[in-house]
Design an enzyme around this catalytic site. Structure first.
Site, short mmCIF file in Angstrom:
data_model
loop_
_atom_site.label_atom_id
_atom_site.label_comp_id
_atom_site.label_asym_id
_atom_site.label_seq_id
_atom_site.Cartn_x
_atom_site.Cartn_y
_atom_site.Cartn_z
N HIS A 20 0.69 -1.38 0.00
CA HIS A 20 0.03 -0.11 0.04
C HIS A 20 0.90 1.43 -0.03
CE1 HIS A 20 -3.11 2.60 2.12
NE2 HIS A 20 -3.24 2.63 0.83
N ASP A 28 7.62 5.48 -20.85
CA ASP A 28 7.94 5.61 -22.16
C ASP A 28 9.47 5.17 -22.39
OD1 ASP A 28 9.27 8.08 -22.35
OD2 ASP A 28 7.43 9.19 -22.98
N HIS A 96 5.97 18.20 -16.35
CA HIS A 96 6.74 16.93 -16.56
C HIS A 96 8.03 16.73 -15.74
CE1 HIS A 96 8.52 13.63 -18.74
NE2 HIS A 96 9.58 14.50 -19.13
N TYR A 118 5.39 11.94 -23.53
CA TYR A 118 4.75 12.12 -22.17
C TYR A 118 3.85 10.83 -22.02
CZ TYR A 118 6.73 16.80 -22.90
OH TYR A 118 7.48 17.68 -22.99
N ALA A 119 4.15 9.63 -22.45
CA ALA A 119 3.29 8.46 -22.24
C ALA A 119 4.07 7.81 -20.96
CB ALA A 119 3.55 7.58 -23.19
N ASN A 120 3.83 8.66 -19.70
CA ASN A 120 4.37 8.04 -18.54
C ASN A 120 3.43 8.40 -17.50
OD1 ASN A 120 7.22 8.26 -19.41
ND2 ASN A 120 6.68 10.53 -19.85
#
Length: 129
Positions: A20, A28, A96, A118-120
């Site tokens: 947890h 990316d 970012h 920005y595929a994060n």
């Protein structure tokens, strides 16, 4: 041998160790990876595996109570922005630069082959009960 779910032994083991509030950065191929977190690098070729494929596979196995992404995704990569908005209605957006700072606290980094900007996303683990 497992018959379903994530078959990659390194990723499966890393997921089993999460608790947890632990954080997982799904990123990316171009995201700077901070020193410290365990890294499972799934990148094979540009775009393989995709961010969406890896994210959906992880979501099948993890309880996620929160997610954070870079606000720049909205303009630079609308398709990924839509995917994140769909998967995480309460998605938090930060710059970012801030996401990179936050990623230093991740327990696990899963690098995809995604070659779009920005595929994060930084996931915060929840509990199943």
């Amino acid at each position: 041998m497992k018959k379903a779910g994530i078959l990659n032994r390194h990723l499966s083991a890393a997921l089993a160790e999460l608790g947890h509030t632990d954080e997982v950065l799904v990123c990316d191929a171009g995201m700077p990876i901070p020193s410290g977190p365990r890294v499972v690098d799934l990148a094979f070729r540009a775009g393989v595996p995709s961010f969406a494929q890896v994210l959906d596979g992880l979501l099948d196995e993890l309880v996620v109570e929160g997610a954070t992404a870079a606000s720049e995704v909205r303009t630079a990569n609308p398709e990924t922005a839509a995917l994140l908005a769909d998967r995480f209605p309460g998605l938090t957006l930060v710059s970012h630069e801030r996401l990179k700072e936050l990623s230093r606290g991740a327990r696990l980094v899963v690098r995809t082959g995604e070659a779009r900007p920005y595929a994060n996303v930084l996931l915060r683990c929840g509990v199943f009960f």
